[in-house]
Design a protein around this motif. Structure first.
Motif: not given
Length: 514
Positions: A70-74
Motif C-alpha cells: 500500500g505504501a509503495i502504491y500510495g
C-alpha cells in the motif's frame, strides 16, 4: 503440483472475514502513509511491526505486507496531485502524472497508475512463485563458510541503498550496524562484550527499539528540522477514474516488460523500488512510438513507472525470503519482523516452513486486490488526506515510536535506546548517510559473527576454506566486484572500454536525479 496445492491451501486459510478486515485496514493505512510526503514505506513497516505482537504469525505478516504494498502504491497519489513523490519509488511517476493532473486528468492518471501498480505486482507474484522455491533449495548447500559470505554480502550491498550518496557512506552505515550487533553476550559462549559497564546492555541492543528510532523518531526530527514545503494547487480532481481497457491493451507490452524489469531489479539486493521505476521508464521511453510525450503527460510513461516500482515488491521478497538478504530497504525491515514472529528467512525456509513462500504470494494477491479497490473508489478522498498538515501527524508518529519498543519488554531502557538511535539516525540523515544499512548491519551481525567463528572452529583456525569452497569463492568474487564497481571512478574507467560504443548507454537524465 505441490506449489498449486500450497497456494490453494493458503488461499482457503486466509479467506476469512477477519483476514479480509486486516487486509482492508492495513492496505488503506499503507496508502495513506505512502501518500503523505515525509512518511516512507520503510518507516510504515517499522512502526506497524511494533503493533503486531499480539497477532498470530500469518496475520502479522499479512498486515505488514499490505502496509508495504500500500505504501509503495500510495506514493503515486501525491506525485500525481502535488508533484511531490510520497515515497522515492514514485519520483518517476511525477514526471508524467503531474502534467496529466495539470491538464485536468488527475483522476484518470490516478486510475491508470492504480491499474499499472496492480498488474505489475501480479507479474512479480508469478515470478516469486516460480523463482523462490528453487533458489531456496539451491541455498540449502550453504554451510558456516557460505553463511559468513552471505551475511557480508548483505552488508556490502548496503552501499547500493545510498541513492545519490557516496557508496562509501552506505558501507560505513552497515559497519556501524555490525558494531552495534556485537554489543552484549556473544551467541556461542555468552561472553559479555562492549557493554560499557551498563548491565542493561548485557543482552545487546534490541532490534525493535533501534529500528523504530532510526526510521520513526529520526523522521519526526527531520520533519521538525525542515521548513514546511509549499504544496501545489489542486488540478482536475473530477473526471473519469476507471482506466479504459483500450489503453491497458495498447500498453500490454509495456506493462508486461515493466513488470519483469521491476521484479528482476527487486531480486538484486539493495537496489529498491525507485530504480525499478526508473529502469522501466527508461526502457519504455526508448521503445515507445510517442517518446516525445514522455515527461509532458505521457500515459505510457506513467503506466511504465508505476508498473515497475510495484513489481519490485514481490521481487525484493525473493532474496529476502530465500537468502535473508533484502532486495530493498522496506524488505530489510520486513526481515526483522519475520524473525520477531518466529520465521527464519534464509535457505532453511523451505525445510522449516515449506508453505510460507506460497502464503506470502497469496498475501500479495490480497494486498494487490485491496489497492485496486481502494485506488479506484477513494480517489477523491486521497485529495483531502494529502492536505493534513504534517504538524498534526508527527506527534502521533512520536507516540507510536515510544509505545512500540516499550510494549515488547516493558523496559524504560528500550525507550532511551529508541531515542538514541533516533538522534543517531537524524545526524546520519543530515550528513546524507542512508539508514537502511545501519539496521541491516544489526540484523545480519549475529549471523556473520556466529558463522565466522563456527567456520574457524571447523577449519581449526584456517582461513583457506572461506576462499576455496566453490560457493564461498563465488561470493568472495561477487563481493569484491560489487565494492569496486560501486565507486564512480571505477565505473568511469569501465565505461571507456564499453564494447558497444558511446551510443549504447541509455539516455535518462531524469533517472540520474532519482
Amino acid at each position: 503440483m505441490e506449489g498449486l496445492w500450497a497456494l490453494n491451501d493458503a488461499f482457503v486459510r486466509m479467506t476469512s472475514l477477519e483476514s479480509l478486515l486486516h487486509v482492508a485496514w492495513a492496505t488503506l493505512l499503507g496508502i495513506f502513509v505512502g501518500s503523505l510526503p515525509g512518511l516512507t514505506a520503510t518507516m510504515g513497516v517499522a512502526l506497524l511491526t511494533t503493533l503486531t505482537y499480539s497477532l498470530d504469525r500469518d496475520t502479522a505478516i499479512l498486515v505488514l505486507i499490505c502496509m508495504y504494498v500500500g505504501a509503495i502504491y500510495g506514493g503515486s497519489r501525491s506525485a500525481i496531485l502535488l508533484n511531490i513523490p510520497g515515497t522515492p519509488a514514485s519520483a518517476a511517476t511525477a514526471l508524467d502524472g503531474f502534467p496529466l493532473a495539470q491538464s485536468g486528468n488527475a483522476s484518470y492518471a490516478m486510475g491508470l497508475a492504480t491499474a499499472g501498480s496492480a498488474l505489475g505486482t501480479l507479474v512479480g507474484i508469478g515470478l516469486l512463485v516460480v523463482f523462490a522455491p528453487p533458489l531456496a533449495e539451491a541455498a540449502l548447500k550453504f554451510g558456516s563458510f557460505e553463511f559468513f559470505w552471505l551475511a557480508l554480502f548483505g552488508i556490502v550491498i548496503s552501499g547500493q541503498i545510498t541513492g545519490n550518496s557516496d557508496p562509501l557512506k552506505g558501507y560505513i552505515a552497515g559497519i556501524l550496524g555490525l558494531m552495534v550487533a556485537m554489543i552484549g553476550s556473544d551467541g556461542l559462549h555468552a561472553h559479555i562484550r562492549f557493554n560499557l559497564g551498563v548491565d542493561a546492555l548485557n543482552g545487546g541492543i534490541g532490534l525493535i527499539p533501534a529500528m523504530v528510532g532510526a526510521f520513526g523518531f529520526a523522521e519526526v526530527l527531520t520533519v521538525m528540522w525542515q521548513r514546511k514545503a509549499k504544496l501545489a494547487a489542486r488540478h482536475g480532481e473530477g473526471g473519469r477514474v476507471l482506466p479504459r481497457l483500450l489503453d491497458l491493451w495498447r500498453y500490454k507490452f509495456t506493462i508486461g516488460r515493466s513488470g519483469v524489469i521491476g521484479t528482476m531489479v527487486g531480486i538484486i539486493p539493495g537496489v529498491g523500488e525507485d530504480i525499478g521505476a526508473w529502469a522501466s521508464y527508461a526502457v519504455a521511453r526508448r521503445s515507445s512510438r510517442e517518446r516525445a510525450r514522455f515527461g509532458k503527460g505521457s500515459t505510457e510513461g506513467l503506466t511504465a513507472a508505476e508498473t515497475g516500482n510495484s513489481a519490485v515488491v514481490p521481487g525484493a521478497l525473493i532474496p529476502a525470503l530465500t537468502l535473508a538478504v533484502p532486495g530493498s530497504a522496506p524488505a530489510a525491515v520486513l526481515i526483522a519482523a519475520l524473525f520477531i514472529h518466529g520465521i527464519r528467512p534464509g535457505p532453511m525456509i523451505m525445510i522449516e516452513q515449506p508453505d510460507f513462500i506460497y502464503s506470502v504470494a497469496v498475501m500479495l494477491v490480497f494486498a494487490t486486490t485491496a489497492i485496486a479497490v481502494f485506488g479506484l473508489s477513494l480517489t477523491r478522498l486521497f485529495v483531502l488526506v494529502l492536505r493534513i498538515p504534517r504538524e498534526y501527524l508527527m506527534p502521533i508518529v512520536f507516540v507510536l515510536c515510544v509505545i512500540g519498543p516499550y510494549a515488547l519488554t516493558q523496559r524504560i531502557f528500550d525507550i532511551w535506546v529508541m531515542v538514541a538511535f533516533g538522534l543517531i539516525g537524524f545526524v546520519l540523515r543530515q550528513m546524507n548517510y542512508p539508514i537502511a544499512p545501519l539496521v541491516l548491519g544489526i540484523i545480519l551481525g549475529d549471523l556473520l559473527d556466529k558463522s565466522l567463528r563456527r567456520g574457524l572452529t571447523l577449519s581449526d583456525g584456517e582461513l583457506a576454506p572461506f576462499f576455496t569452497r566453490p560457493i564461498s569463492a563465488a561470493f568472495a568474487m561477487i563481493i569484491a566486484i560489487s565494492i569496486l564497481v560501486s565507486f564512480p571512478a571505477v565505473r568511469r574507467a569501465l565505461g571507456r572500454f564499453n564494447p558497444f560504443g558511446r551510443g549504447a548507454a541509455p539516455a535518462n537524465p531524469e533517472g540520474d536525479n532519482s
